[in-house]
Design a protein around this motif. Structure first.
Motif, PDB file in Angstrom:
ATOM      1  N   GLY A  36     -37.522  46.264  80.113  1.00 49.50           N
ATOM      2  CA  GLY A  36     -37.160  45.944  81.487  1.00 49.50           C
ATOM      3  C   GLY A  36     -37.156  44.445  81.742  1.00 49.50           C
ATOM      4  N   THR A  39     -34.960  40.145  79.267  1.00 50.45           N
ATOM      5  CA  THR A  39     -33.539  39.807  79.368  1.00 50.45           C
ATOM      6  C   THR A  39     -33.267  38.368  78.934  1.00 50.45           C
ATOM      7  OG1 THR A  39     -33.966  39.317  81.665  1.00 50.45           O
ATOM      8  CG2 THR A  39     -32.957  41.440  81.193  1.00 50.45           C
ATOM      9  N   LYS A 172     -19.813  35.326  79.086  1.00 53.65           N
ATOM     10  CA  LYS A 172     -20.784  36.409  78.870  1.00 53.65           C
ATOM     11  C   LYS A 172     -20.155  37.453  77.956  1.00 53.65           C
ATOM     12  CE  LYS A 172     -23.064  35.674  83.288  1.00 53.65           C
ATOM     13  NZ  LYS A 172     -23.481  36.204  84.576  1.00 53.65           N
ATOM     14  N   LEU A 175     -22.013  41.982  78.871  1.00 51.28           N
ATOM     15  CA  LEU A 175     -22.932  42.063  80.008  1.00 51.28           C
ATOM     16  C   LEU A 175     -23.912  43.233  79.871  1.00 51.28           C
ATOM     17  CD1 LEU A 175     -23.431  40.578  82.723  1.00 51.28           C
ATOM     18  CD2 LEU A 175     -22.073  42.358  83.801  1.00 51.28           C
ATOM     19  N   ILE A 178     -27.695  42.881  79.244  1.00 52.49           N
ATOM     20  CA  ILE A 178     -28.652  42.521  80.295  1.00 52.49           C
ATOM     21  C   ILE A 178     -29.339  43.769  80.847  1.00 52.49           C
ATOM     22  CG2 ILE A 178     -28.746  41.633  82.670  1.00 52.49           C
ATOM     23  CD1 ILE A 178     -28.507  39.429  80.679  1.00 52.49           C
ATOM     24  N   LEU A 179     -28.665  44.907  80.781  1.00 53.86           N
ATOM     25  CA  LEU A 179     -29.191  46.138  81.369  1.00 53.86           C
ATOM     26  C   LEU A 179     -30.374  46.679  80.560  1.00 53.86           C
ATOM     27  CD1 LEU A 179     -25.743  47.833  82.080  1.00 53.86           C
ATOM     28  CD2 LEU A 179     -27.172  46.586  83.691  1.00 53.86           C
TER      29      LEU A 179
ATOM     30  N   PRO B 192     -33.737  41.590  86.466  1.00 49.57           N
ATOM     31  CA  PRO B 192     -33.620  40.313  85.755  1.00 49.57           C
ATOM     32  C   PRO B 192     -32.259  40.190  85.085  1.00 49.57           C
ATOM     33  CG  PRO B 192     -35.665  41.427  85.176  1.00 49.57           C
ATOM     34  CD  PRO B 192     -34.842  42.409  85.951  1.00 49.57           C
ATOM     35  N   LEU B 194     -29.460  40.090  86.435  1.00 49.48           N
ATOM     36  CA  LEU B 194     -28.376  40.583  87.306  1.00 49.48           C
ATOM     37  C   LEU B 194     -28.671  40.150  88.746  1.00 49.48           C
ATOM     38  CD1 LEU B 194     -27.996  44.124  85.704  1.00 49.48           C
ATOM     39  CD2 LEU B 194     -26.395  42.245  85.500  1.00 49.48           C
TER      40      LEU B 194
END
Lengths: 209, 298
Positions: A36, A39, A172, A175, A178-179, B192, B194
């Motif tokens: 979590g 990132t 980027k 993307l 990032i998730l 984080p 986003l």
């Protein structure tokens, strides 16, 4: 609590946490908060430092008081110990290291629920002496930090095209990285890498697989 | 039974030890923590007003805190403003209570000094002491009026509103015409990488220079942020270029964060609501202060 006396040299305890028993890539513990948060490299580093501090203090405390802990309430006692150190570190940093606290504060509060810390208290600190527990805590904390930084590096580079906040790619690429779900993806790849390294190492040393 | 008593005793002892350690740490660190929080808040305020390294805060600049409370008494609700007042050159505090139609309901002098007024507990206690029994108070928000040589130059608003995940806590600076001087995201728990990018210069500085009328009509658009605008927002260009580009975009909509349109929209809507309510409330308060000839310090 029973005690054992299989004292190991500090370097072995340290390397075990970083490599052979790496909390993320080998033991797969504390994965949810790890993916979590990881990132970016800086997030990974901050969470790693916070875990390192809490792990070391908690391991030494449990090791010192192991003979006074009733076996039936050991898990609540570990949780209480971790929560106490999290609170102490949080308060001290907020008071005397405001610059670092502004970046790390959010991570420190997360740590109470980290399985890796409870696991090390149960598997190691409640059986070993304080010195060994200290080195084990440092090794596990460093192992977690290394794991977080590596995951953060991959995710920041591929997700944001940056390293340590500096835009290095100018775009980027993916993307998706990032998730949170991509965190598991990166961890999976890293686990495969660690397994492959272990396989190669054992083959070269002639160890039976 | 013996085992149960043993467990109870050990667990109680563990809890007491933990309480002693945490309590002692709290006692030793509380003062320094509060001092840091206050210093950090002040730094943020001055930065939003454009002061910092290379531009020191003038000695003529003063910050005047206004605390807004909701006062509940049997049968009615009042809005109480705790405002700093001057009496023979000395700063004191007055609680100005307005009814829900914006008319003066009550006025009480509150026994507080500037230091005490910063502490919520001391403030609440002093207010409860003057409004009398049977009434309840709830702190709503606080606003800072900035004066330079006694003349109003800016306002600093603190606000908290829902984000995509939890709440977003911000501080906003407005000039005397209610044009945005700057925005600082103090706390957020957005994703984080986003939604958490709301605190980055390239997003939050998009609100700079917006007049209150432009802000009220702002929308969030899902378009790529122009490269030159981004450089200006991040302060990577010469001051003259930054000024020129910011002027070009000052009436344009807000460019959403990639992958975090909801966070972008929640922040924009939150600011719109915050500023709209502030302007409305301040007009009413100013009118009442003038009518009642209350000698406020701002």
């Amino acid at each position: 609590m029973t005690t054992s006396s299989n004292t190991k040299p500090p370097w072995e305890l340290l390397s075990r946490g970083i490599l052979s028993e790496n909390p993320i890539f080998r033991l797969a513990l504390s994965m949810c908060p790890a993916v979590g948060i990881s990132t970016t490299v800086m997030n990974g580093l901050m969470l790693g430092v916070a875990v390192l501090l809490v792990q070391v203090f908690s391991s030494v405390t449990i090791s010192l008081f192991k003979n006074q802990i009733h076996p039936r309430i050991r898990i609540p006692t570990y949780t209480l110990t971790i929560a106490t150190w999290v609170t102490v570190i949080d308060l001290v940093m907020a008071a005397y290291l405001p610059g670092a606290y502004a970046k790390m504060g959010i991570f420190i509060k997360l740590i109470v629920a980290f399985a890796i810390i409870t696991m090390r208290l149960e598997m190691f600190a409640c059986k070993e002496n304080a010195t060994d527990s200290f080195w084990d805590g440092v090794g596990m904390g460093l192992g977690f930090m290394v794991g977080m930084v590596v995951i953060g590096f991959v995710r920041e580079l591929l997700g944001s095209g940056a390293i340590l906040g500096y835009d290095v790619l100018g775009f980027k690429p993916l993307l998706f990285f990032i998730l949170p779900s991509a965190g598991f993806f990166v961890v999976g790849l890293m686990m495969a890498f660690f397994n492959w390294v272990e396989l190669v190492y054992k083959r070269r040393k002639g160890i039976q697989l | 039974m013996k085992d149960i008593l043993n467990i109870v005793f050990r667990l109680t002892a563990s809890c007491l030890m933990a309480a002693v350690v945490m309590g002692a740490t709290f006692i030793f660190t509380d003062k320094a923590k509060k001092h840091n929080e206050h210093a950090r808040e002040e730094r943020t305020m001055y930065r939003l007003l454009g002061y910092g390294e290379g531009k020191p805060v003038p000695s003529t600049l003063a910050l005047h805190q206004i605390y807004r409370y909701v006062i509940t008494e049997p049968g009615r609700q009042l809005i109480g403003y705790l405002v700093p007042t001057t009496n023979a050159g000395k700063i004191g505090y007055t609680l100005v209570s307005l009814d829900l139609e914006g008319k003066m309901a009550d006025r009480k002098t509150v026994a507080l000094d500037v230091e005490q007024s910063r502490e919520k507990e001391a403030r609440d206690k002093a207010i409860l002491a003057v409004i009398g029994p049977g009434k309840e108070i709830r702190f709503a928000d606080h606003t800072i009026v900035v004066t330079d040589n006694g003349k109003r130059v800016a306002y600093l608003l603190g606000g908290k509103f829902p984000g995509f995940k939890t709440f977003i806590n911000v501080m906003l600076a407005l000039d005397q015409q209610y044009t945005t001087l700057g925005l600082e995201v103090l706390e957020n728990e957005e994703d984080p990488g986003l939604g958490a990018e709301i605190e980055k210069d390239y997003f939050k500085n998009q609100f700079k220079g917006r007049t209150v009328d432009v802000l009220k009509g702002l929308q969030v658009v899902k378009e790529p942020l122009p490269d030159q605008y981004r450089q200006a927002l991040e302060g990577r260009l010469a001051d003259a270029d930054v000024f020129r580009i910011m002027e070009q975009f000052k009436d344009k909509n807000i460019y959403a964060l990639t992958g975090a349109t909801i966070s972008s929209r929640m922040l924009t809507d939150g600011l719109k609501g915050m500023v709209g309510k502030f302007v409305y409330r301040l007009d009413i308060l100013d009118r009442v202060l003038k009518e009642q000839k209350i000698a406020v310090s701002f």
